[in-house]
Enzyme design. Sequence first.
Site, PDB file in Angstrom:
ATOM      1  N   ASP A   1     -40.944  86.835  65.915  1.00 24.48           N
ATOM      2  CA  ASP A   1     -41.799  87.792  65.331  1.00 24.48           C
ATOM      3  C   ASP A   1     -43.211  86.933  63.843  1.00 24.48           C
ATOM      4  O   ASP A   1     -41.884  85.918  63.193  1.00 24.48           O
ATOM      5  CB  ASP A   1     -41.925  89.352  65.092  1.00 24.48           C
ATOM      6  CG  ASP A   1     -42.756  90.418  65.299  1.00 24.48           C
ATOM      7  OD1 ASP A   1     -43.715  89.194  65.334  1.00 24.48           O
ATOM      8  OD2 ASP A   1     -42.770  91.384  65.549  1.00 24.48           O
TER       9      ASP A   1
ATOM     10  N   ASP B   1     -52.776  75.886  70.059  1.00 27.34           N
ATOM     11  CA  ASP B   1     -52.984  74.603  70.443  1.00 27.34           C
ATOM     12  C   ASP B   1     -51.585  74.122  70.095  1.00 27.34           C
ATOM     13  O   ASP B   1     -50.870  73.080  70.773  1.00 27.34           O
ATOM     14  CB  ASP B   1     -54.446  73.588  70.060  1.00 27.34           C
ATOM     15  CG  ASP B   1     -55.838  73.900  70.244  1.00 27.34           C
ATOM     16  OD1 ASP B   1     -55.878  74.378  71.632  1.00 27.34           O
ATOM     17  OD2 ASP B   1     -56.228  73.251  68.798  1.00 27.34           O
TER      18      ASP B   1
END
Length: 542
Positions: A152, A210
């Site tokens: 996380d 990306d």
Amino acid sequence: MPSFSLLTAAIAASMISGSSASIQNPEIMPTPPMGFNDWSRLECAINQSVFTDTADAMVSKGLLAAGYNRVNIDDCWMADTRTEEGKLTWNETLFPKGLPWLGQYLKEKGFHFGIYEDAGNETCGGYPGSYGYEEVDAQTFASWGIDYLKVDGCHVTPTTEVEYHKRYAAWHDAFSKMEDPLIFSQSAPAYFSLWLTGSDNLTDWYTVMDWVPYNGELARHSADVLVYVGVEGLSGWDSVMQNYNYNTQLARYQRPGYFNDPDFLIVDNLELTLTEKKSHFALWASFSAPLIISAWIPDLPEDVISYLKNSDLIKVDQDPLAQQATLVSRDDSFDVLTRSLANGDRLVTVLNRGNDTASTTVSALRLGLQATESIYSAKDLWTGEAINFKGELKINKLASHATAVYRISLSGLQSLTVFPTGMIFNAASTNCLTAGARNQEVKFTTCAGTDDQVWQIRPLTGTISPLSARNLCLTAEGGRTVLKECRLIDFAQDWEYSVRGYLTNKWTHECITEDSGSSSSKCLYEVDSQVWSLPAGVKVHW
Ligand SMILES: *[C@@H]1O[C@H](CO)[C@@H](O)[C@H](O)[C@H]1NC(C)=O
Ligand SMILES: *[C@@H]1O[C@H](CO)[C@@H](O)[C@H](O)[C@H]1NC(C)=O
Ligand SMILES: *[C@@H]1O[C@H](CO)[C@@H](O)[C@H](O)[C@H]1NC(C)=O
Ligand SMILES: *[C@@H]1O[C@H](CO)[C@@H](O)[C@H](O)[C@H]1NC(C)=O
Ligand SMILES: *[C@@H]1O[C@H](CO)[C@@H](O)[C@H](O)[C@H]1NC(C)=O
């Protein structure tokens, strides 16, 4: 011999980085994970018996046999502090026999074991984070029998894209040094999504997207799906639709080895009807998304267990091509999605977002099928019923919030061409690229499911035509994108799609741009106006 050692070092480095780079090493996770995670159902109310009871129920209810072979622990499993040696350890009240014992228990039943940590100094629940301990913690997890880690992104400071990249790359590096790298689920993109930032500038979100496919095997790109206790002002269906919508914007990133993760299947959430739960499942399967159930499995009723075990939909989810279904069209009521499967078959998924039962038709052309005179045979993946159609597929009386799914067999058809076909839309504005008349500039308007918004992309020539006028091709003229008669060889009609979302012309090298001034301009870095979502199957340049 400096050159020799440099070369050796370079080879060693490439071997190391190759060993856990997801899309460069798709064997780590060729198809999306299936299993259980406790979070949406229980949040921090976990303990050892939650996981043993869940595993037992997954075996007895046939979920393990259907492919749900992972049991993952989310936040709140830890003790308050690390051990004196700086290692993580579990809360002994919650896990009296310890996590290595639990790992062994799961393994003996046939499950993989997964766990949760955080890239910052603290987890979201306030337990010790892994900042600076990535290597130690990766080794600890492996020694407990764990092979899957969700990381996380709470408490990462500063909250910049650069800092998240550093923190998540540290994990990637830690895994790359292991003989058996853990599967790496990355929550980083969620922290830059519209859901969390509220900013309509999506540049950082795209930038994080990306790099995640090079860094790990899956990424939680957006909102948490609704937890069992609910969230003020968010209905169960709105939550599912929110995550579904984010996922539709990101298909270009998915390929074997890397999966977009729109979050858990909340199959006992009281906010969803059975119809809505089945839609949730069918849409996630159409995406080849992770199928991770967050529910109290021992009490799941037979109607839920039964759809979760639908082997035709699981086969679609686990298809080795890993294509993510994309939008063909969207109107006031219906979303139509399509994709290809590894054996050449075509999938069509139709969602009724409207409030009333309704019927619709989808033409063969809209499904990318060029042989419009052929008779196609398809299987209804809910009923198993076989049907034939010619010209168009009819979807009769689809209930509000229901999803129909058909698998169209193409194996019997000669010399079949499938063209990627569907909407070209901008995630930031949600507008569709819309054809104008001959010699006119394209427009960017609300998606309405009309033929001037359904585009056919021809792989060999790189040309793009609307179904409303297949003799006309998108053509770049400095500063403008217009529709002109298709010509045999014309670089101004030849387009390239990149993983960054740019639709670039081979002649002008400009990008299609949603801008009041010009529909084509110099390509800039991940600006909202130049990032496009295209149909599945379009060649993506990485
Ligand atoms: C374990 O957690 C579950 C779910 O929160 C709870 O119902 C159960 O009582 C707990 N068991 C123990 C032994 O604490
Ligand atoms: C461990 O779990 C017990 C029982 O739920 C709880 O009282 C205690 O605060 C927990 N310890 C930590 C460090 O969270
Ligand atoms: C996190 O820990 C690092 C290393 O101890 C420290 O430099 C940094 O300031 C901490 N960040 C926060 C937000 O506490
Ligand atoms: C959008 O965000 C990027 C990255 O943070 C920033 O460089 C750019 O200036 C922002 N664009 C606008 C128009 O604010
Ligand atoms: C469906 O009903 C909801 C709640 O009443 C409403 O907000 C929404 O606009 C309706 N959707 C459509 C497509 O009519």
